[in-house]
Design a protein around this motif. Structure first.
Motif, PDB file in Angstrom:
ATOM      1  N   GLY A  83       0.815  -1.208   0.000  1.00  0.00           N
ATOM      2  CA  GLY A  83       0.000   0.000   0.000  1.00  0.00           C
ATOM      3  C   GLY A  83       0.849   1.257   0.000  1.00  0.00           C
ATOM      4  N   LEU A  84       1.941   1.235   0.774  1.00  0.00           N
ATOM      5  CA  LEU A  84       2.856   2.383   0.785  1.00  0.00           C
ATOM      6  C   LEU A  84       3.500   2.586  -0.583  1.00  0.00           C
ATOM      7  CD1 LEU A  84       4.764   2.223   4.194  1.00  0.00           C
ATOM      8  CD2 LEU A  84       3.175   3.973   3.404  1.00  0.00           C
ATOM      9  N   GLU A  85       3.907   1.499  -1.208  1.00  0.00           N
ATOM     10  CA  GLU A  85       4.512   1.614  -2.528  1.00  0.00           C
ATOM     11  C   GLU A  85       3.507   2.166  -3.542  1.00  0.00           C
ATOM     12  OE1 GLU A  85       6.805  -0.967  -5.949  1.00  0.00           O
ATOM     13  OE2 GLU A  85       6.884  -1.661  -3.866  1.00  0.00           O
ATOM     14  N   GLN A  86       2.275   1.707  -3.451  1.00  0.00           N
ATOM     15  CA  GLN A  86       1.221   2.218  -4.342  1.00  0.00           C
ATOM     16  C   GLN A  86       1.039   3.722  -4.127  1.00  0.00           C
ATOM     17  OE1 GLN A  86      -2.610   0.361  -3.685  1.00  0.00           O
ATOM     18  NE2 GLN A  86      -3.677   1.921  -4.882  1.00  0.00           N
ATOM     19  N   PHE A  87       0.990   4.147  -2.872  1.00  0.00           N
ATOM     20  CA  PHE A  87       0.848   5.572  -2.551  1.00  0.00           C
ATOM     21  C   PHE A  87       2.014   6.369  -3.125  1.00  0.00           C
ATOM     22  CE2 PHE A  87       1.915   8.983   0.586  1.00  0.00           C
ATOM     23  CZ  PHE A  87       0.926   9.876   0.196  1.00  0.00           C
ATOM     24  N   VAL A  88       3.241   5.895  -2.929  1.00  0.00           N
ATOM     25  CA  VAL A  88       4.426   6.596  -3.435  1.00  0.00           C
ATOM     26  C   VAL A  88       4.346   6.745  -4.952  1.00  0.00           C
ATOM     27  CG1 VAL A  88       6.935   6.404  -3.775  1.00  0.00           C
ATOM     28  CG2 VAL A  88       5.944   5.951  -1.520  1.00  0.00           C
ATOM     29  N   ARG A  89       4.015   5.676  -5.634  1.00  0.00           N
ATOM     30  CA  ARG A  89       3.966   5.708  -7.103  1.00  0.00           C
ATOM     31  C   ARG A  89       2.840   6.616  -7.623  1.00  0.00           C
ATOM     32  NH1 ARG A  89       7.540   2.486  -9.408  1.00  0.00           N
ATOM     33  NH2 ARG A  89       8.459   0.790  -8.194  1.00  0.00           N
ATOM     34  N   PHE A 155       7.593  11.663   3.641  1.00  0.00           N
ATOM     35  CA  PHE A 155       6.564  12.507   3.036  1.00  0.00           C
ATOM     36  C   PHE A 155       7.152  13.855   2.624  1.00  0.00           C
ATOM     37  CE2 PHE A 155       2.828  15.322   3.058  1.00  0.00           C
ATOM     38  CZ  PHE A 155       2.075  14.664   2.094  1.00  0.00           C
ATOM     39  N   GLY A 156       8.011  14.416   3.461  1.00  0.00           N
ATOM     40  CA  GLY A 156       8.674  15.675   3.109  1.00  0.00           C
ATOM     41  C   GLY A 156       9.478  15.560   1.827  1.00  0.00           C
ATOM     42  N   MET A 157      10.162  14.443   1.656  1.00  0.00           N
ATOM     43  CA  MET A 157      10.932  14.214   0.434  1.00  0.00           C
ATOM     44  C   MET A 157       9.998  14.128  -0.771  1.00  0.00           C
ATOM     45  SD  MET A 157      13.878  11.384  -0.350  1.00  0.00           S
ATOM     46  CE  MET A 157      12.818   9.967  -0.400  1.00  0.00           C
ATOM     47  N   MET A 158       8.870  13.476  -0.603  1.00  0.00           N
ATOM     48  CA  MET A 158       7.911  13.356  -1.699  1.00  0.00           C
ATOM     49  C   MET A 158       7.334  14.721  -2.077  1.00  0.00           C
ATOM     50  SD  MET A 158       6.079   9.841  -0.381  1.00  0.00           S
ATOM     51  CE  MET A 158       4.674   9.996  -1.458  1.00  0.00           C
ATOM     52  N   VAL A 159       6.970  15.516  -1.081  1.00  0.00           N
ATOM     53  CA  VAL A 159       6.425  16.852  -1.332  1.00  0.00           C
ATOM     54  C   VAL A 159       7.461  17.712  -2.047  1.00  0.00           C
ATOM     55  CG1 VAL A 159       5.664  19.005  -0.216  1.00  0.00           C
ATOM     56  CG2 VAL A 159       4.751  16.806   0.551  1.00  0.00           C
ATOM     57  N   ALA A 169      10.943  24.117 -16.039  1.00  0.00           N
ATOM     58  CA  ALA A 169      10.416  24.355 -17.388  1.00  0.00           C
ATOM     59  C   ALA A 169      10.758  23.192 -18.308  1.00  0.00           C
ATOM     60  CB  ALA A 169      10.981  25.657 -17.952  1.00  0.00           C
ATOM     61  N   ASP A 170      11.868  22.539 -18.057  1.00  0.00           N
ATOM     62  CA  ASP A 170      12.324  21.409 -18.870  1.00  0.00           C
ATOM     63  C   ASP A 170      11.538  20.169 -18.439  1.00  0.00           C
ATOM     64  OD1 ASP A 170      13.682  19.119 -19.805  1.00  0.00           O
ATOM     65  OD2 ASP A 170      15.652  20.089 -19.652  1.00  0.00           O
ATOM     66  N   ARG A 171      10.542  19.777 -19.240  1.00  0.00           N
ATOM     67  CA  ARG A 171       9.665  18.645 -18.899  1.00  0.00           C
ATOM     68  C   ARG A 171      10.436  17.334 -18.808  1.00  0.00           C
ATOM     69  NH1 ARG A 171       5.852  19.798 -15.849  1.00  0.00           N
ATOM     70  NH2 ARG A 171       6.986  21.678 -15.690  1.00  0.00           N
ATOM     71  N   ARG A 172      11.436  17.150 -19.636  1.00  0.00           N
ATOM     72  CA  ARG A 172      12.222  15.912 -19.589  1.00  0.00           C
ATOM     73  C   ARG A 172      12.914  15.787 -18.240  1.00  0.00           C
ATOM     74  NH1 ARG A 172      17.082  14.724 -19.864  1.00  0.00           N
ATOM     75  NH2 ARG A 172      17.850  16.732 -20.554  1.00  0.00           N
ATOM     76  N   LEU A 173      13.528  16.876 -17.788  1.00  0.00           N
ATOM     77  CA  LEU A 173      14.192  16.873 -16.487  1.00  0.00           C
ATOM     78  C   LEU A 173      13.162  16.763 -15.353  1.00  0.00           C
ATOM     79  CD1 LEU A 173      16.856  16.958 -15.025  1.00  0.00           C
ATOM     80  CD2 LEU A 173      16.804  19.459 -15.155  1.00  0.00           C
ATOM     81  N   ALA A 174      12.040  17.431 -15.508  1.00  0.00           N
ATOM     82  CA  ALA A 174      10.982  17.349 -14.496  1.00  0.00           C
ATOM     83  C   ALA A 174      10.485  15.910 -14.344  1.00  0.00           C
ATOM     84  CB  ALA A 174       9.829  18.281 -14.862  1.00  0.00           C
ATOM     85  N   ASP A 175      10.344  15.212 -15.468  1.00  0.00           N
ATOM     86  CA  ASP A 175       9.926  13.805 -15.415  1.00  0.00           C
ATOM     87  C   ASP A 175      10.983  12.942 -14.735  1.00  0.00           C
ATOM     88  OD1 ASP A 175       7.689  14.635 -16.820  1.00  0.00           O
ATOM     89  OD2 ASP A 175       8.249  13.643 -18.694  1.00  0.00           O
ATOM     90  N   ALA A 176      12.248  13.213 -15.040  1.00  0.00           N
ATOM     91  CA  ALA A 176      13.343  12.444 -14.428  1.00  0.00           C
ATOM     92  C   ALA A 176      13.380  12.667 -12.920  1.00  0.00           C
ATOM     93  CB  ALA A 176      14.677  12.827 -15.060  1.00  0.00           C
ATOM     94  N   ILE A 177      13.085  13.885 -12.471  1.00  0.00           N
ATOM     95  CA  ILE A 177      13.045  14.187 -11.031  1.00  0.00           C
ATOM     96  C   ILE A 177      11.968  13.341 -10.360  1.00  0.00           C
ATOM     97  CG2 ILE A 177      12.417  15.982  -9.345  1.00  0.00           C
ATOM     98  CD1 ILE A 177      13.776  18.001 -11.320  1.00  0.00           C
ATOM     99  N   VAL A 182      10.698   8.573  -6.940  1.00  0.00           N
ATOM    100  CA  VAL A 182      10.077   7.275  -6.626  1.00  0.00           C
ATOM    101  C   VAL A 182      11.150   6.315  -6.126  1.00  0.00           C
ATOM    102  CG1 VAL A 182       8.936   5.226  -7.601  1.00  0.00           C
ATOM    103  CG2 VAL A 182       8.157   7.518  -8.251  1.00  0.00           C
ATOM    104  N   GLN A 183      12.251   6.221  -6.857  1.00  0.00           N
ATOM    105  CA  GLN A 183      13.323   5.292  -6.476  1.00  0.00           C
ATOM    106  C   GLN A 183      13.908   5.652  -5.110  1.00  0.00           C
ATOM    107  OE1 GLN A 183      13.437   2.593  -8.313  1.00  0.00           O
ATOM    108  NE2 GLN A 183      11.927   3.660  -9.570  1.00  0.00           N
ATOM    109  N   ASN A 184      14.172   6.931  -4.884  1.00  0.00           N
ATOM    110  CA  ASN A 184      14.742   7.375  -3.602  1.00  0.00           C
ATOM    111  C   ASN A 184      13.790   7.103  -2.444  1.00  0.00           C
ATOM    112  OD1 ASN A 184      16.941   8.278  -5.063  1.00  0.00           O
ATOM    113  ND2 ASN A 184      16.386  10.442  -4.901  1.00  0.00           N
ATOM    114  N   THR A 185      12.514   7.385  -2.660  1.00  0.00           N
ATOM    115  CA  THR A 185      11.522   7.186  -1.595  1.00  0.00           C
ATOM    116  C   THR A 185      11.388   5.705  -1.251  1.00  0.00           C
ATOM    117  OG1 THR A 185      10.332   9.163  -2.294  1.00  0.00           O
ATOM    118  CG2 THR A 185       9.131   7.592  -0.913  1.00  0.00           C
ATOM    119  N   LEU A 186      11.304   4.863  -2.269  1.00  0.00           N
ATOM    120  CA  LEU A 186      11.169   3.422  -2.001  1.00  0.00           C
ATOM    121  C   LEU A 186      12.412   2.876  -1.310  1.00  0.00           C
ATOM    122  CD1 LEU A 186       9.363   2.226  -5.256  1.00  0.00           C
ATOM    123  CD2 LEU A 186       8.376   2.665  -2.985  1.00  0.00           C
TER     124      LEU A 186
END
Length: 190
Positions: A83-89, A155-159, A169-177, A182-186
């Motif tokens: 459930g936590l993993e689902q929430f993070v994703r 949660f702070g890291m996720m926010v 502004a760079d959507r590619r970089l924003a997506d990578a972030i 997700v990887q860092n939080t998990l």
């Protein structure tokens, strides 16, 4: 007839709170005036004070309501680690980033809440800690209190990840972030 009036007033108040929650997350607290908030609810400015003492009162109420809704949706996830993993994703997703008004009040409003009234800060604290306690119970079912600070940190890291991704502004970089978040939080969850 009095019963209808009470039910109608309650429904009107609920409509104001729900529409204000969406508008506040989209335009911010400072960017949302009473006239706009009432227009969103399909009402006139004159009706505002029948429901709230001030804009600050509405903001505190809307923040509490948004956090309560978020907790309910998180509570609907599977129990434990899955459930936590689902929430993070779901939280750290492009969809969440792109739908600010339907998303997390923390990611949308945290900086303004920090400069808000004590009532708004208290509503935020109470609402977030209730959700964090649920997260902590998933992390450490036998001793949830021991995991409260870890849950707050996660949660702070996720926010922060969501806020940073929204600011680029760079959507590619924003997506990578978002994906790295997700990887860092998990990884932090273990």
């Amino acid at each position: 007839m009095a019963r209808y009036a009470k039910e109608h007033k309650d429904e009107t108040r609920r409509r104001i709170i729900e529409s204000a929650g969406r508008r506040l997350k989209r335009d911010g607290i400072d960017g949302s005036g009473v006239a706009t908030l009432m227009k969103d609810a399909g009402l006139t400015n004159g009706a505002f004070y029948a429901h709230f003492a001030s804009k600050d009162d509405l903001v505190a109420t809307a923040v509490a309501d948004q956090l309560r809704q978020q907790r309910t949706s998180v509570g609907a996830a599977a129990p434990g680690r899955s459930g936590l993993e689902q929430f993070v994703r779901e939280y750290l997703s492009i969809e969440h980033r792109e739908s600010r008004e339907e998303g997390c009040p923390s990611a949308a409003l945290l900086d303004e809440i920090g400069r808000s009234t004590d009532a708004t800060k208290q509503a935020f604290t109470d609402g977030l800690l209730a959700a964090i306690d649920d997260m902590a119970a998933s992390l450490a079912p036998d001793d949830p209190q021991s995991a409260q600070v870890k849950a707050l940190t996660v949660f702070g890291m996720m926010v922060g990840t969501m806020q940073l991704s929204r600011a680029f502004a760079d959507r590619r970089l924003a997506d990578a972030i978002v994906e790295q978040g997700v990887q860092n939080t998990l990884a932090l969850l273990g």
